[in-house]
Design a protein around this motif. Sequence first.
Motif, PDB file in Angstrom:
ATOM      1  N   ALA A 109       0.870  -1.175   0.000  1.00  0.00           N
ATOM      2  CA  ALA A 109       0.000   0.000   0.000  1.00  0.00           C
ATOM      3  C   ALA A 109       0.906   1.223   0.000  1.00  0.00           C
ATOM      4  N   ALA A 110       1.118   1.803  -1.167  1.00  0.00           N
ATOM      5  CA  ALA A 110       2.026   2.945  -1.267  1.00  0.00           C
ATOM      6  C   ALA A 110       1.297   4.121  -1.900  1.00  0.00           C
ATOM      7  N   GLY A 111       1.675   5.324  -1.480  1.00  0.00           N
ATOM      8  CA  GLY A 111       1.093   6.523  -2.069  1.00  0.00           C
ATOM      9  C   GLY A 111       1.533   6.626  -3.528  1.00  0.00           C
ATOM     10  N   LYS A 112       0.639   7.095  -4.393  1.00  0.00           N
ATOM     11  CA  LYS A 112       1.002   7.231  -5.812  1.00  0.00           C
ATOM     12  C   LYS A 112       1.141   8.714  -6.124  1.00  0.00           C
ATOM     13  N   SER A 113       2.199   9.064  -6.832  1.00  0.00           N
ATOM     14  CA  SER A 113       2.382  10.465  -7.192  1.00  0.00           C
ATOM     15  C   SER A 113       3.243  10.567  -8.440  1.00  0.00           C
ATOM     16  N   ASP A 114       2.929  11.542  -9.285  1.00  0.00           N
ATOM     17  CA  ASP A 114       3.759  11.773 -10.469  1.00  0.00           C
ATOM     18  C   ASP A 114       4.875  12.765 -10.150  1.00  0.00           C
ATOM     19  N   ARG A 115       4.862  13.276  -8.949  1.00  0.00           N
ATOM     20  CA  ARG A 115       5.865  14.288  -8.576  1.00  0.00           C
ATOM     21  C   ARG A 115       7.209  13.617  -8.264  1.00  0.00           C
ATOM     22  N   PRO A 116       8.297  14.425  -8.232  1.00  0.00           N
ATOM     23  CA  PRO A 116       9.595  13.840  -7.879  1.00  0.00           C
ATOM     24  C   PRO A 116       9.533  13.194  -6.491  1.00  0.00           C
ATOM     25  N   ASP A 117      10.318  12.146  -6.320  1.00  0.00           N
ATOM     26  CA  ASP A 117      10.355  11.427  -5.049  1.00  0.00           C
ATOM     27  C   ASP A 117      11.022  12.312  -3.982  1.00  0.00           C
ATOM     28  N   LEU A 118      10.338  12.439  -2.849  1.00  0.00           N
ATOM     29  CA  LEU A 118      10.813  13.343  -1.791  1.00  0.00           C
ATOM     30  C   LEU A 118      12.234  13.019  -1.347  1.00  0.00           C
ATOM     31  N   GLN A 119      12.559  11.724  -1.246  1.00  0.00           N
ATOM     32  CA  GLN A 119      13.863  11.376  -0.679  1.00  0.00           C
ATOM     33  C   GLN A 119      15.022  11.531  -1.652  1.00  0.00           C
ATOM     34  N   SER A 120      14.737  11.567  -2.944  1.00  0.00           N
ATOM     35  CA  SER A 120      15.872  11.700  -3.866  1.00  0.00           C
ATOM     36  C   SER A 120      15.813  12.998  -4.681  1.00  0.00           C
ATOM     37  N   ALA A 121      14.784  13.839  -4.449  1.00  0.00           N
ATOM     38  CA  ALA A 121      14.641  15.073  -5.242  1.00  0.00           C
ATOM     39  C   ALA A 121      15.770  16.064  -4.944  1.00  0.00           C
ATOM     40  N   LYS A 122      16.179  16.799  -5.971  1.00  0.00           N
ATOM     41  CA  LYS A 122      17.227  17.811  -5.785  1.00  0.00           C
ATOM     42  C   LYS A 122      16.640  19.098  -5.199  1.00  0.00           C
ATOM     43  N   ARG A 123      15.333  19.298  -5.403  1.00  0.00           N
ATOM     44  CA  ARG A 123      14.659  20.471  -4.840  1.00  0.00           C
ATOM     45  C   ARG A 123      13.411  20.015  -4.096  1.00  0.00           C
ATOM     46  N   ASP A 183      -6.709  22.641   1.404  1.00  0.00           N
ATOM     47  CA  ASP A 183      -6.971  23.394   0.165  1.00  0.00           C
ATOM     48  C   ASP A 183      -5.852  24.393  -0.109  1.00  0.00           C
ATOM     49  N   ASN A 184      -5.428  25.070   0.955  1.00  0.00           N
ATOM     50  CA  ASN A 184      -4.361  26.067   0.762  1.00  0.00           C
ATOM     51  C   ASN A 184      -3.055  25.435   0.284  1.00  0.00           C
ATOM     52  N   PHE A 185      -2.890  24.119   0.530  1.00  0.00           N
ATOM     53  CA  PHE A 185      -1.633  23.476   0.137  1.00  0.00           C
ATOM     54  C   PHE A 185      -1.417  23.519  -1.373  1.00  0.00           C
ATOM     55  N   LYS A 186      -2.483  23.836  -2.117  1.00  0.00           N
ATOM     56  CA  LYS A 186      -2.350  23.962  -3.576  1.00  0.00           C
ATOM     57  C   LYS A 186      -1.244  24.965  -3.919  1.00  0.00           C
ATOM     58  N   ILE A 187      -1.132  26.001  -3.089  1.00  0.00           N
ATOM     59  CA  ILE A 187      -0.113  27.034  -3.369  1.00  0.00           C
ATOM     60  C   ILE A 187       1.308  26.437  -3.268  1.00  0.00           C
ATOM     61  N   ILE A 188       1.454  25.448  -2.381  1.00  0.00           N
ATOM     62  CA  ILE A 188       2.761  24.768  -2.229  1.00  0.00           C
ATOM     63  C   ILE A 188       3.011  23.857  -3.443  1.00  0.00           C
ATOM     64  N   TYR A 189       1.981  23.085  -3.826  1.00  0.00           N
ATOM     65  CA  TYR A 189       2.135  22.187  -4.987  1.00  0.00           C
ATOM     66  C   TYR A 189       2.442  22.998  -6.252  1.00  0.00           C
ATOM     67  N   ASP A 190       1.728  24.120  -6.434  1.00  0.00           N
ATOM     68  CA  ASP A 190       1.948  24.935  -7.641  1.00  0.00           C
ATOM     69  C   ASP A 190       3.368  25.478  -7.675  1.00  0.00           C
ATOM     70  N   PHE A 191       3.820  25.970  -6.525  1.00  0.00           N
ATOM     71  CA  PHE A 191       5.165  26.540  -6.470  1.00  0.00           C
ATOM     72  C   PHE A 191       6.217  25.438  -6.712  1.00  0.00           C
ATOM     73  N   ALA A 192       5.977  24.266  -6.123  1.00  0.00           N
ATOM     74  CA  ALA A 192       6.906  23.138  -6.323  1.00  0.00           C
ATOM     75  C   ALA A 192       6.961  22.764  -7.801  1.00  0.00           C
ATOM     76  N   LEU A 237       9.237  24.869  -9.759  1.00  0.00           N
ATOM     77  CA  LEU A 237      10.660  24.583  -9.509  1.00  0.00           C
ATOM     78  C   LEU A 237      11.050  23.159  -9.908  1.00  0.00           C
ATOM     79  N   GLY A 238      10.071  22.354 -10.337  1.00  0.00           N
ATOM     80  CA  GLY A 238      10.356  20.932 -10.589  1.00  0.00           C
ATOM     81  C   GLY A 238      10.745  20.232  -9.300  1.00  0.00           C
TER      82      GLY A 238
END
Length: 313
Positions: A185-199, A211-220, A223-224
Motif C-alpha cells: 500500500a504505497a502513495g502514488k504520485s507523479d511528482r519527484p520522489d521526496l527522498q531523492s529530489a534535488k529540490r 486546500d491552501n496546500f495547492k499554493i505549495i504544490y503549484d510553487f513546487a 521549480l520541478g
Amino acid sequence: MSKVLIVAEHLQGKLNASTAKCVSAAQALKPESIDIVVLAADPAGVAAEAAQIAGVARVLTVANAANADAIAQVQAPQIAALGKGYSHVFGPSTTFGKDLMPCVAALLGVSQVSDVMAIEGSHTFKRPIYAGNAIVTVEAPADHAVVATVRTASWPEAGKGGSAAVEAAPVDVALPSHTRYRGLAAGKSDRPDLQSAKRVVSGGRGVGSADNFKIIYDFADKLGAAVGASRAAVDAGYVPNELQVGQTGKIIAPELYVAVGISGAIQHLTGIKDAGTIVAINKDGDAPIFEIADIGLVGDLFKLLPELEAALA
Ligand SMILES: Cc1cc2nc3c(=O)[nH]c(=O)nc-3n(C[C@H](O)[C@H](O)[C@H](O)COP(=O)(O)OP(=O)(O)OC[C@H]3O[C@@H](n4cnc5c(N)ncnc54)[C@H](O)[C@@H]3O)c2cc1C
C-alpha cells in the motif's frame, strides 16, 4: 584490504539512487573491490543500471521468483551466504535497508552498524544519535565482517561511467516459506520522489488547510520540486504522512529546500541537516527556522509565493 558487497535497492525495475550513495560510502574505505548484488525475479535491467556506477567491480545477480518482492526474511539468507566472502556488507538506511540489513547481520552473527555518516577507518564509523543532536564514533570488532546501513543523506551519489562485469551468483540456501508477500500500500504520485529530489518545497501549519496546500504544490511544480511537509501539517490532515520531513518523517538532503510556514522545530530541522541551500518563508521574523536558513523572507506566504512564482516565470 576491504572487499565490500552492496545490496541494491530497486523498485519496479529501477535502481534506487540509494545504491550509488552506498558506493560513495564504500569508496571512503579505499577498498580492494566493491561489488553490488541485485536480488530480483529478473535482475537484468537493474543490474545493467548498477554496472554503470563508477568504481564498481562486479554486479552479482540472484534471479529467483522468490525475490520478486523485497521480503527481508527471504532475501537475508541469500545475502548472508554471499556476504561470507566480504569484509563489509552495506545497504542503504532506507525503509528497505532498515528492514533487511539487521536480518543479514543476525545471520552473519555480528551487530549491525547503523546510519553510517562518515568512515574513519575500516571498522570505525560515525553516526548521528538523539535525532542528530550528537554524533558518536562506533567501533566494530576488527575480526568480524561489518554489516552496516549507510545514511543516504550524508553521501553523494557515485558518478556514472562504470562498466562492471555482470555475473550470475549461484546461491544455494533454503529460503523460508512462512513469510509471504500480500501487497504493497504505497502513495502514488507523479511528482519527484521526496527522498531523492534535488529540490523540495515543504509547507507547515502556517499554510492553514489542505486546500491552501495547492499554493505549495503549484510553487513546487514551477521549480520541478518534490513536496514535503512538517509534522504539524501532516497531523492537521493537510497532506498525507509520507510527505513528512524530520525526525519521525523522512531525512532528506536536497540541493534546495524551501520551508514555507514552518517554524523550525528541532525535530523538523533534523530532517534537513544535510540540505544545501535553505530558504525560509515565515511571517514571524523571530521564527527559529531563520537561524539555519541561508535565505530568509519575512512576510505572508500567500503574498510572497505568488510574487516568487511571477519572478520565476
Ligand atoms: C517525538 C517528536 C517527533 C517529531 N517529529 C517531527 C518530524 O519528523 N517533523 C516535523 O516537522 N515535526 C516533528 N515534530 C513536531 C515538532 O516539534 C513541531 O511541532 C512541528 O515541526 C511544527 O510544525 P510547523 O512548523 O508546521 O508548525 P508551527 O510550529 O505551528 O509553525 C507554523 C509557522 O507558520 C508561520 N506562519 C503562520 N501563518 C503564516 C503565513 N500566512 N505566512 C508565513 N508564515 C506563516 C508561523 O509564524 C509559524 O512559525 C515532532 C515532535 C516530537 C515531540
